[in-house]
Design an enzyme around this catalytic site. Structure first.
Site, PDB file in Angstrom:
ATOM      1  N   ASP A  34      45.306 -36.963 -58.853  1.00  0.00           N
ATOM      2  CA  ASP A  34      45.285 -37.927 -59.955  1.00  0.00           C
ATOM      3  C   ASP A  34      46.209 -39.101 -59.637  1.00  0.00           C
ATOM      4  O   ASP A  34      47.077 -39.001 -58.786  1.00  0.00           O
ATOM      5  CB  ASP A  34      45.832 -37.283 -61.233  1.00  0.00           C
ATOM      6  CG  ASP A  34      44.870 -36.288 -61.826  1.00  0.00           C
ATOM      7  OD1 ASP A  34      43.703 -36.301 -61.426  1.00  0.00           O
ATOM      8  OD2 ASP A  34      45.307 -35.505 -62.687  1.00  0.00           O
ATOM      9  N   LYS A  56      43.194 -40.515 -62.819  1.00  0.00           N
ATOM     10  CA  LYS A  56      43.261 -40.115 -64.217  1.00  0.00           C
ATOM     11  C   LYS A  56      44.643 -40.512 -64.681  1.00  0.00           C
ATOM     12  O   LYS A  56      45.624 -40.118 -64.100  1.00  0.00           O
ATOM     13  CB  LYS A  56      43.126 -38.605 -64.250  1.00  0.00           C
ATOM     14  CG  LYS A  56      42.689 -38.021 -65.540  1.00  0.00           C
ATOM     15  CD  LYS A  56      42.736 -36.543 -65.353  1.00  0.00           C
ATOM     16  CE  LYS A  56      41.806 -35.801 -66.219  1.00  0.00           C
ATOM     17  NZ  LYS A  56      41.978 -34.375 -66.074  1.00  0.00           N
ATOM     18  N   MET A 170      51.720 -40.073 -73.411  1.00  0.00           N
ATOM     19  CA  MET A 170      50.519 -40.930 -73.534  1.00  0.00           C
ATOM     20  C   MET A 170      50.575 -41.790 -74.793  1.00  0.00           C
ATOM     21  O   MET A 170      49.531 -42.111 -75.364  1.00  0.00           O
ATOM     22  CB  MET A 170      49.231 -40.055 -73.575  1.00  0.00           C
ATOM     23  CG  MET A 170      49.090 -39.124 -72.404  1.00  0.00           C
ATOM     24  SD  MET A 170      47.663 -38.043 -72.552  1.00  0.00           S
ATOM     25  CE  MET A 170      48.236 -36.836 -73.745  1.00  0.00           C
TER      26      MET A 170
HETATM   27  N1  SAH Z   1      50.779 -33.016 -66.986  1.00  0.00           N
HETATM   28  C1  SAH Z   1      51.682 -34.133 -67.125  1.00  0.00           C
HETATM   29  C2  SAH Z   1      51.385 -34.973 -68.346  1.00  0.00           C
HETATM   30  C3  SAH Z   1      50.005 -35.616 -68.328  1.00  0.00           C
HETATM   31  S1  SAH Z   1      49.770 -36.711 -69.666  1.00  0.00           S
HETATM   32  C4  SAH Z   1      53.123 -33.605 -67.141  1.00  0.00           C
HETATM   33  O1  SAH Z   1      53.348 -32.403 -67.276  1.00  0.00           O
HETATM   34  O2  SAH Z   1      54.031 -34.428 -66.984  1.00  0.00           O
HETATM   35  C5  SAH Z   1      50.326 -38.209 -68.966  1.00  0.00           C
HETATM   36  C6  SAH Z   1      51.569 -38.700 -69.664  1.00  0.00           C
HETATM   37  O3  SAH Z   1      52.730 -38.087 -69.127  1.00  0.00           O
HETATM   38  C7  SAH Z   1      51.826 -40.182 -69.518  1.00  0.00           C
HETATM   39  O4  SAH Z   1      51.053 -40.959 -70.397  1.00  0.00           O
HETATM   40  C8  SAH Z   1      53.300 -40.250 -69.843  1.00  0.00           C
HETATM   41  O5  SAH Z   1      53.520 -40.160 -71.232  1.00  0.00           O
HETATM   42  C9  SAH Z   1      53.822 -38.978 -69.222  1.00  0.00           C
HETATM   43  N2  SAH Z   1      54.385 -39.209 -67.888  1.00  0.00           N
HETATM   44  C10 SAH Z   1      53.970 -38.670 -66.734  1.00  0.00           C
HETATM   45  N3  SAH Z   1      54.749 -39.079 -65.710  1.00  0.00           N
HETATM   46  C11 SAH Z   1      55.690 -39.894 -66.239  1.00  0.00           C
HETATM   47  C12 SAH Z   1      56.780 -40.632 -65.712  1.00  0.00           C
HETATM   48  N4  SAH Z   1      57.080 -40.597 -64.410  1.00  0.00           N
HETATM   49  N5  SAH Z   1      57.531 -41.373 -66.553  1.00  0.00           N
HETATM   50  C13 SAH Z   1      57.256 -41.415 -67.873  1.00  0.00           C
HETATM   51  N6  SAH Z   1      56.246 -40.735 -68.436  1.00  0.00           N
HETATM   52  C14 SAH Z   1      55.467 -39.986 -67.637  1.00  0.00           C
END
Ligand code: SAH
Length: 244
Positions: A34, A56, A170
């Site tokens: 992704d 994604k 998100m």
């Molecule tokens: N499975 C992922 C989350 C997927 S949803 C996890 O466990 O982290 C995607 C959301 O995760 C983004 O919209 C944001 O809100 C958050 N996110 C993921 N990586 C990030 C980062 N490096 N900094 C800030 N928010 C992050």
């Protein structure tokens, strides 16, 4: 028939990858990844490993989920080791379970390799603990992708009246509506709130404010970003440690 490893890539900092994930990445015949998975991780793959980008991000899918599922099946029929690399943890808003259920139905072997979720690690890199004795005894991780004003919202906003830490993933595009909704259920306007963009990477940006002013202060921040609401945000200044 191959095996599919639904693997967490961690939040951004490549070194937050688990040893288990790294081991399987090194052996992989194909890696389906992704946008949120740091592409630097792919450098660890063996020569000849194929990379399939299924982009994604932020709830938007460049490939519909059923196509991704189908692709996983096709790859598993072609290769021995298929790594499905997902940002953070595969079971935290990562649709990992949907993919696992599909594989199960197709009788394709799979394994889940949990990852360091952004929900906890990104606040940590910003100096915000998600719990703290005497301040917050629990935390909730909530989708911010849903329009809070939508009638069909599945979120029970009344649940947020307590002093639990709330982490919205998100939610950057809905930041204003989310904070308004929290004020509407009775949270003080000056209740602490932070937005962290591109956490754990060299592009990390942290903005701290209140429910009232955060959407103004966080203007221009880029995705991926998450929102932290709670008294724990007050530790940010003191605990800030991650120097870019
Ligand atoms: N499975 C992922 C989350 C997927 S949803 C996890 O466990 O982290 C995607 C959301 O995760 C983004 O919209 C944001 O809100 C958050 N996110 C993921 N990586 C990030 C980062 N490096 N900094 C800030 N928010 C992050």
């Amino acid at each position: 028939m191959g095996k599919v490893y639904l693997t967490g890539a961690g939040p951004g900092d490549v070194e937050l990858l688990t040893i288990k994930a790294l081991k399987v990445i090194k052996k992989a015949d194909v890696i389906m990844y992704d946008r949120l998975a740091n592409a630097d991780i792919l450098k660890e793959a063996k020569d000849g490993c194929r990379f399939v980008f299924v982009g994604k991000e932020d709830g938007k899918h460049s490939l519909p989920q059923d196509k991704i599922n189908r692709l996983l099946e096709i790859e598993a029929k072609k290769s021995q080791i298929v790594v499905r690399l997902k940002g953070g943890d595969p079971f935290v808003f990562g649709r990992g379970a949907e993919e696992a259920l599909y594989l199960k139905k197709q009788n394709i072997e799979f394994e889940i390799i949990p990852g360091v979720t952004s929900a906890i690690s990104v606040p940590a890199y910003a100096g915000i603990p998600v719990t703290h004795r005497g301040v917050s005894v629990s935390f909730r991780v909530v989708t911010g992708h849903e329009d809070p004003n939508k009638k069909s919202s599945q979120i029970t906003w009344e649940n947020f009246k307590s002093n639990d830490t709330i982490i919205f993933l998100m939610g950057l595009h809905n930041l204003h509506d989310i904070t308004q909704k929290l004020i509407n259920i009775g949270k003080p306007k000056d209740y602490p709130c932070a937005v962290i963009s591109r956490g754990t990477t060299k592009d990390q940006k942290v903005v701290v404010g209140t429910l009232q002013n955060i959407s103004q202060k966080a203007k221009g921040l880029k995705t991926p970003a998450l929102i932290v609401v709670g008294e724990v945000v007050k530790f940010q200044q003191e605990l800030e440690w991650f120097k870019i």
